[in-house]
Design an enzyme around this catalytic site. Structure first.
Site, mmCIF file in Angstrom:
data_model
loop_
_atom_site.group_PDB
_atom_site.id
_atom_site.type_symbol
_atom_site.label_atom_id
_atom_site.label_comp_id
_atom_site.label_asym_id
_atom_site.label_seq_id
_atom_site.Cartn_x
_atom_site.Cartn_y
_atom_site.Cartn_z
ATOM 1 N N LYS A 22 29.536 -40.428 39.208
ATOM 2 C CA LYS A 22 28.691 -40.699 38.040
ATOM 3 C C LYS A 22 27.219 -40.364 38.337
ATOM 4 C CE LYS A 22 28.079 -45.207 36.594
ATOM 5 N NZ LYS A 22 26.794 -45.670 36.060
ATOM 6 N N SER A 23 26.717 -40.838 39.478
ATOM 7 C CA SER A 23 25.301 -40.600 39.809
ATOM 8 C C SER A 23 24.993 -39.115 39.903
ATOM 9 C CB SER A 23 24.970 -41.221 41.170
ATOM 10 O OG SER A 23 24.827 -42.589 41.059
ATOM 11 N N ARG A 27 22.564 -36.538 37.390
ATOM 12 C CA ARG A 27 21.502 -35.684 37.935
ATOM 13 C C ARG A 27 21.782 -34.216 37.643
ATOM 14 N NH1 ARG A 27 21.585 -40.485 40.161
ATOM 15 N NH2 ARG A 27 19.813 -41.324 41.298
ATOM 16 N N ASP A 311 26.636 -51.143 44.192
ATOM 17 C CA ASP A 311 27.595 -51.192 43.080
ATOM 18 C C ASP A 311 28.971 -51.700 43.513
ATOM 19 O OD1 ASP A 311 25.672 -50.278 41.368
ATOM 20 O OD2 ASP A 311 26.251 -48.176 41.542
ATOM 21 N N LYS A 338 21.708 -55.875 36.797
ATOM 22 C CA LYS A 338 22.597 -54.751 36.502
ATOM 23 C C LYS A 338 23.139 -54.907 35.075
ATOM 24 C CE LYS A 338 22.069 -52.796 40.466
ATOM 25 N NZ LYS A 338 21.377 -51.520 40.566
HETATM 26 C C1 S3P Z 1 22.069 -45.506 40.462
HETATM 27 C C2 S3P Z 1 21.332 -46.340 41.252
HETATM 28 C C3 S3P Z 1 21.628 -47.781 41.410
HETATM 29 C C4 S3P Z 1 23.029 -48.105 40.948
HETATM 30 C C5 S3P Z 1 23.372 -47.463 39.634
HETATM 31 C C6 S3P Z 1 23.262 -45.960 39.724
HETATM 32 C C7 S3P Z 1 21.677 -44.088 40.361
HETATM 33 O O1 S3P Z 1 20.718 -48.519 40.619
HETATM 34 O O2 S3P Z 1 23.200 -49.508 40.856
HETATM 35 O O3 S3P Z 1 24.694 -47.791 39.261
HETATM 36 O O4 S3P Z 1 22.490 -43.255 39.911
HETATM 37 O O5 S3P Z 1 20.547 -43.779 40.736
HETATM 38 P P1 S3P Z 1 19.271 -48.974 41.174
HETATM 39 O O6 S3P Z 1 18.504 -47.755 41.454
HETATM 40 O O7 S3P Z 1 18.653 -49.769 40.062
HETATM 41 O O8 S3P Z 1 19.567 -49.813 42.383
#
Ligand code: S3P
Length: 424
Positions: A22-23, A27, A311, A338
């Site tokens: 997902k991350s 991006r 997460d 969250k």
């Molecule tokens: C994420 C960063 C994390 C994570 C989120 C996805 C990202 O959050 O908890 O699910 O894709 O950069 P934080 O940056 O607020 O810790």
């Protein structure tokens, strides 16, 4: 939608491919929008959150098409003034990353989100963006965010939080700022932004916990996105605690800034092996074999490992119910910010199943091993990770468990239940 989960008789067995990260999907699409030309994104996530990023980019004048499952993003590298408010849905990553970009444009925009996203703190990005010269109006530090495009200047920012969303927001603003922008965080959070921007030609350097960036033109990317270790975590935990399990998870992202769950499993004495590790476009990827382990030991999880598994903490709570001793999680206060207050929610719901779990201000303590009784209903608080973690805990319960609001799983992992069925 509710979901009934029951104890399984013969363990989890077989092989599955873990769906897209997902991350990295967020991006890939957001950065492609800033690059002049056509980007090619293979294995883009089917989760609702990355699709929020895609539709926001589209509203900013970027073209895209899906062809044979491949996402093509076509951009002239310049965003256009949107005709209406940009809906980020449930996605904090969309709102925070896009805010950094929009702060440095020559047009105004408004970012909105659903009920849960509208409660999440945005001062963490507003404050540093304002230092850079951004003009942002919010509802007391919450969405909707009205962003008036303004000229930005580079800053040196020492963040109190280790947050990849805040870091990425400021680095993206830095792409449009005069001079150098340096972001320093107390511990290193996930570094997908750094790896991808660098591969697209950004003038970016990393030194310890600091990342610096200067105004740069980005080149389009061609990327094959790996599987999401945060999604793999549910299968890892389930296979470790469900007797007779042996599974292989294929194509999992093993980026060290994300792989804290593997360190925890090792500390707990879990039977886990990495097979066939390779590097694809700067990201470590491999297959993971996990087997049932009947003598898991509790452990302490705190400090610099927290951003590497932030997460995964809800599913670690489920795992810890089957480990001998006290699993103590500390320094994770940001879990309260969250999609739900994940400390309060995990403690309340896992306790209903029969676990011994104590709430701390910045974490929780799980006392194992517990004989989980189940035979009750649990709530998901509009939170996909809570829904999936409760499903894993439910697999260990003597009596069936009804999980209310299971549809939230689609935010990150629509394939979740089908993939579990494949292993049963
Ligand atoms: C994420 C960063 C994390 C994570 C989120 C996805 C990202 O959050 O908890 O699910 O894709 O950069 P934080 O940056 O607020 O810790």
């Amino acid at each position: 939608m509710d979901k009934i989960v029951e104890k399984i008789k013969n363990g989890l067995r077989g092989e599955i491919v873990i769906p897209s990260d997902k991350s990295i999907s967020h991006r890939a699409v957001i950065f492609s929008a800033l690059a002049k030309g056509r980007s090619v994104i293979r294995n883009f996530s089917g989760g609702q959150d990355p699709h929020s990023s895609l539709s926001v980019c589209c509203a900013l004048g970027v073209d895209y098409k899906f062809l044979d499952g491949v996402l093509y993003v076509i951009s002239d590298g310049k965003l256009k003034s949107p005709l209406s408010a940009l809906d980020c849905g449930n996605s904090g990553t969309t709102m925070r990353l896009i805010s950094g970009i929009l702060s440095g444009q020559n047009f105004n925009s408004v970012l909105t989100g659903d009920e849960s996203l509208s409660k999440r703190p945005m001062m963490r990005i507003i404050e540093p963006l304002e230092f850079m010269g951004a003009k942002i109006f919010s509802d007391g530090g919450h969405a909707p965010l009205q962003i008036k495009g303004a000229p930005l200047n580079g800053i040196e920012y020492n963040s109190k939080l280790a947050s990849a969303q805040v870091k990425s927001c400021i680095l993206l603003a830095g792409l449009f700022a005069e001079g150098r922008t340096t972001f320093t965080e107390p511990f290193v959070s996930r570094n997908h932004t750094e790896l991808m921007l660098k591969s697209m030609g950004a003038d970016l350097t990393v030194l310890g916990n600091s990342v610096s960036i200067q105004k740069s033109e980005l080149a389009p990317i061609e990327i094959d996105i790996c599987g999401d270790i945060s999604s793999a975590a549910y299968f890892i935990a389930a296979a470790l605690i469900v007797p007779s399990s042996r599974i292989i998870l294929k194509n999992v992202g093993l980026n060290p800034t994300r792989a804290g769950i593997l360190e925890v499993v090792q500390k707990m004495g879990g039977a886990l092996r990495i097979l066939d590790k390779k590097n694809v476009a700067g990201e470590d990827v491999g297959d993971i074999e996990v087997c049932y382990t009947d003598n898991l030991k509790a452990c302490e999880i705190k400090g610099d490992i927290i951003p590497r598994l932030i997460d995964e903490l809800p599913v670690i709570a489920a795992l810890a119910t089957q480990a001998e001793g006290e699993t103590v999680i500390r320094d994770a206060g940001d879990l309260r910010n969250k999609e739900s207050d994940r400390i309060a929610a995990v403690v309340a719901e896992v306790r209903k199943l029969g676990a011994e779990i104590e709430e701390l201000e910045d974490g929780f303590i799980v006392r194992g091993r517990s004989n989980l009784k189940g035979g009750c209903e649990v709530e998901t608080y509009h939170d996909h990770r809570l829904a999936m973690s409760l499903y894993v805990a439910g697999l260990m319960c003597e009596k069936p468990v009804k999980i209310n609001g299971f549809e939230w799983v689609d935010i990150s992992f629509p394939e979740f239940a089908n993939l579990f069925c494949k292993l049963m």
